[in-house]
Design an enzyme around this catalytic site. Sequence first.
Site, PDB file in Angstrom:
ATOM      1  N   ASN A  27      37.995  34.290  53.451  1.00 22.40           N
ATOM      2  CA  ASN A  27      37.562  33.091  52.726  1.00 22.40           C
ATOM      3  C   ASN A  27      36.576  32.284  53.547  1.00 22.40           C
ATOM      4  O   ASN A  27      35.577  31.795  53.023  1.00 22.40           O
ATOM      5  CB  ASN A  27      38.777  32.212  52.417  1.00 22.40           C
ATOM      6  CG  ASN A  27      39.354  32.545  51.055  1.00 22.40           C
ATOM      7  OD1 ASN A  27      38.658  33.075  50.193  1.00 22.40           O
ATOM      8  ND2 ASN A  27      40.620  32.247  50.857  1.00 22.40           N
TER       9      ASN A  27
ATOM     10  N   HIS B 173      35.197  30.780  48.991  1.00 20.18           N
ATOM     11  CA  HIS B 173      36.392  30.904  48.149  1.00 20.18           C
ATOM     12  C   HIS B 173      36.140  31.704  46.875  1.00 20.18           C
ATOM     13  O   HIS B 173      37.030  32.376  46.381  1.00 20.18           O
ATOM     14  CB  HIS B 173      36.943  29.525  47.817  1.00 20.18           C
ATOM     15  CG  HIS B 173      37.678  28.956  48.988  1.00 20.18           C
ATOM     16  ND1 HIS B 173      39.032  29.099  49.162  1.00 20.18           N
ATOM     17  CD2 HIS B 173      37.225  28.302  50.089  1.00 20.18           C
ATOM     18  CE1 HIS B 173      39.396  28.551  50.301  1.00 20.18           C
ATOM     19  NE2 HIS B 173      38.307  28.051  50.887  1.00 20.18           N
TER      20      HIS B 173
ATOM     21  N   ARG C 159      51.253  53.030  36.273  1.00 18.08           N
ATOM     22  CA  ARG C 159      51.419  54.475  36.053  1.00 18.08           C
ATOM     23  C   ARG C 159      52.815  54.932  36.469  1.00 18.08           C
ATOM     24  O   ARG C 159      53.331  55.921  35.973  1.00 18.08           O
ATOM     25  CB  ARG C 159      50.354  55.253  36.834  1.00 18.08           C
ATOM     26  CG  ARG C 159      49.021  55.350  36.085  1.00 18.08           C
ATOM     27  CD  ARG C 159      48.186  56.488  36.646  1.00 18.08           C
ATOM     28  NE  ARG C 159      47.737  56.219  38.007  1.00 18.08           N
ATOM     29  CZ  ARG C 159      46.625  55.597  38.331  1.00 18.08           C
ATOM     30  NH1 ARG C 159      45.819  55.180  37.395  1.00 18.08           N
ATOM     31  NH2 ARG C 159      46.280  55.386  39.591  1.00 18.08           N
TER      32      ARG C 159
ATOM     33  N   GLU D   6      47.602  35.028  48.818  1.00 20.84           N
ATOM     34  CA  GLU D   6      47.049  36.385  48.853  1.00 20.84           C
ATOM     35  C   GLU D   6      48.176  37.417  48.873  1.00 20.84           C
ATOM     36  O   GLU D   6      48.015  38.508  49.373  1.00 20.84           O
ATOM     37  CB  GLU D   6      46.127  36.551  50.062  1.00 20.84           C
ATOM     38  CG  GLU D   6      46.809  36.579  51.414  1.00 20.84           C
ATOM     39  CD  GLU D   6      46.976  35.211  52.055  1.00 20.84           C
ATOM     40  OE1 GLU D   6      47.052  34.210  51.326  1.00 20.84           O
ATOM     41  OE2 GLU D   6      47.055  35.161  53.286  1.00 20.84           O
TER      42      GLU D   6
ATOM     43  N   ARG E  23      50.428  54.444  48.726  1.00 20.03           N
ATOM     44  CA  ARG E  23      49.337  54.559  47.748  1.00 20.03           C
ATOM     45  C   ARG E  23      48.642  53.207  47.602  1.00 20.03           C
ATOM     46  O   ARG E  23      47.427  53.113  47.532  1.00 20.03           O
ATOM     47  CB  ARG E  23      49.897  55.022  46.401  1.00 20.03           C
ATOM     48  CG  ARG E  23      49.009  56.067  45.746  1.00 20.03           C
ATOM     49  CD  ARG E  23      49.675  56.690  44.542  1.00 20.03           C
ATOM     50  NE  ARG E  23      50.997  57.194  44.855  1.00 20.03           N
ATOM     51  CZ  ARG E  23      52.032  57.159  44.011  1.00 20.03           C
ATOM     52  NH1 ARG E  23      51.890  56.654  42.808  1.00 20.03           N
ATOM     53  NH2 ARG E  23      53.204  57.633  44.351  1.00 20.03           N
TER      54      ARG E  23
END
Length: 652
Positions: free
Chosen positions: A278, A283, A303, A314, A334
């Site tokens: 940031n 931002h 999935r 975050e 993954r």
Amino acid sequence: MWCYYVSPAPVTVPVHDVSASYSLADARRSLETEKDAIHRRWSRHGLWVGVGVYVGFAAPDSWLIPDVAPTTIAARLVIAFAALLAFEVLRIAKARTIWLDVTCASALVVGYIGWLWPAVASHDTTAMSYYMIFGAIFMMGANLFFSFSFRLSVATSGIVLLAFFISIYWVFPTTPAYRLAFGLFYISCFLFTSFVNWRLNVERSNVLLNAAEARYQQWAATERGLELLELSNTDYLTGIENRRALDRRLDECWEGWKKHRRVFAVILIDVDFFKRFNDQYGHQEGDRCLTVIATSLRDVVSRSHGTIGRYGGEEFIVVMPIDSPEMAKGMANRIRREVEDLAIAHTERPDDRSVVTVSVGVAVTRQQSGDKVERIVREADLALYAAKATGRNCVRVFDPSLPRPDDSVGKLVPLLAAAIDRNLVSLVYQPIFDVDGVARAVEALMRFKMPDGTAVSPKIFIPVAEQTGAILELGRWAIETACRDILMTDRMATVSVNVSPVQLKSADFASNVSDILKECGISGSRLALEITEGLDMEMQSEIFRCIADLRALGVEIWLDDFGSGFAGLSWLRAIEFQTVKVDRTFLHDCSNPRGLTMLQDMIALIRNRGNSILVEGVETAAQMSLLKDLRIDRVQGFHLGMPVSADMLKAA
Ligand code: C2E
Ligand code: MG
Ligand code: MG
């Protein structure tokens, strides 16, 4: 009288579909369709009932006008049959509703005239003149019984009225008084029922409008409600589910676990160094970065039937039913790879990477998960915390032995991860003396202090760094610093640095050492690495390979704290150490004869193996003279030299 209204209920509004727009006209059209179906049904019922009554009047025919009754009854039957046949054929052929109405209207007119025509031929004029009053029923039928449009009603009842007047003026013999009284009756009946019909039609149309309006309002309210519901469950920035929705999903999964032992995983994801991102890109870019990550992770997670939401800032959370803990770890890996593959530039990170990455913590329901769902989230949080402390961009699965941020050891975790950046670590060097009393080597010992300056013993912080993986970075830093401080400046011929098994197991350790030696331009033989015997180090092939690679660089391998554990002899057999450092407890036990014998035996053993012997922990002159008598190769201890900084070493 039978009549019906279109009621506003029951209302079936279209199910929620964001792409569909529904207007007032749509509501009206759908209501008209419904009304039409009811209209057809009622017309049919009406006709069948009407025809039944019409045929039933065969009885009054035979009582009142018996002379013409055979003809009128025959006419009734033929007309009744024809009317029903015509109606049913049209209905089955799905003719428009207006044609069904026209059929009913025709049945009324033909029914009236078809009866009146033979009936007026009756010789029983008195009875017939009374009987003619029933013609009004046909007008009422047209205007009130069926639901004809106003025009069709007036046309039908008008023809009935006309037929009546023709019969009383030109066909049936009547007196002026009769014509006046019955004529007036028919006309007022015509006007009255036509007026009621008009009112009914206006009323029906109003009811339809109101019903359409109500239906439209209900649809709009439902739509608004669904939109609000969706809004309250959606994260305003990324469009994925928000914390509230995820909490609900967590509760559902928790119920499934408690009642049916359905296993699920909680995966917490934190974007690494997001504050720096940031600060560097602004931002707006930060928001865009989060949105891109959220969108691509949503695809990956959905999935596998998982749900992803933004947990705050975050941080993202995934709740996912799983078959095995491996499945959860697979998904976590993954997720980590997916974000790395997005290759969102992040060049201001303090580590050697240049794209946005995430740290991932995983927790899976287990027997000890407690009785509150918060526990599993907390475990995922601890795993995430460990992932961040282990250098980030990695996956950590919860393990009950992980350090907790709220205990004293846990507080060290983030500090150790940032220790080099924050200047919290340093090295001190303790001299190692040869038999001739000259120090030709030093041992590098790591020191760590808290931000407030409090020193923490290596016995405390080294195991934590080993557990979190921070030792990899710290250990590399120690070797490089020792080489620069001691060897590059020629302060001493040799420096020994302690290494932990975690370092020896890491694939690139030997090549890192080689790089350091090259960068510093020094020979490998001037560096010694100390491996502590007491450590729980398994004889793993990667450790042997690493030691062989280090030996190939010329680096010496020393066995530290020999005798402090159980595996010392096995190590002595398996690896060719250049130096064996005898644990200081053996020297300290020499005050009694048994201890002395023990030290002598140990020295004999090492000597037979051909290793150089170093005894550490020399604290007194008496200990020193004993070691001299025992012809020990090298010695180290507070009595001979304290660990000091590189600068002080030079001065000494
Ligand atoms: P060590 O490798 O056996 O280091 C020697 C320890 O004995 C040092 O403690 C040193 O200060 C202490 N010592 C030296 N002379 C005497 C003496 O005469 N009497 C007594 N009682 N103690 C003496 P320190 O610095 O607290 O280190 C403790 C352990 O922490 C080390 O034991 C080593 O296993 C570990 N350690 C220290 N630095 C590092 C490092 O950079 N990496 C790794 N992996 N471990 C380290
Ligand atoms: Mg040592
Ligand atoms: Mg030692």
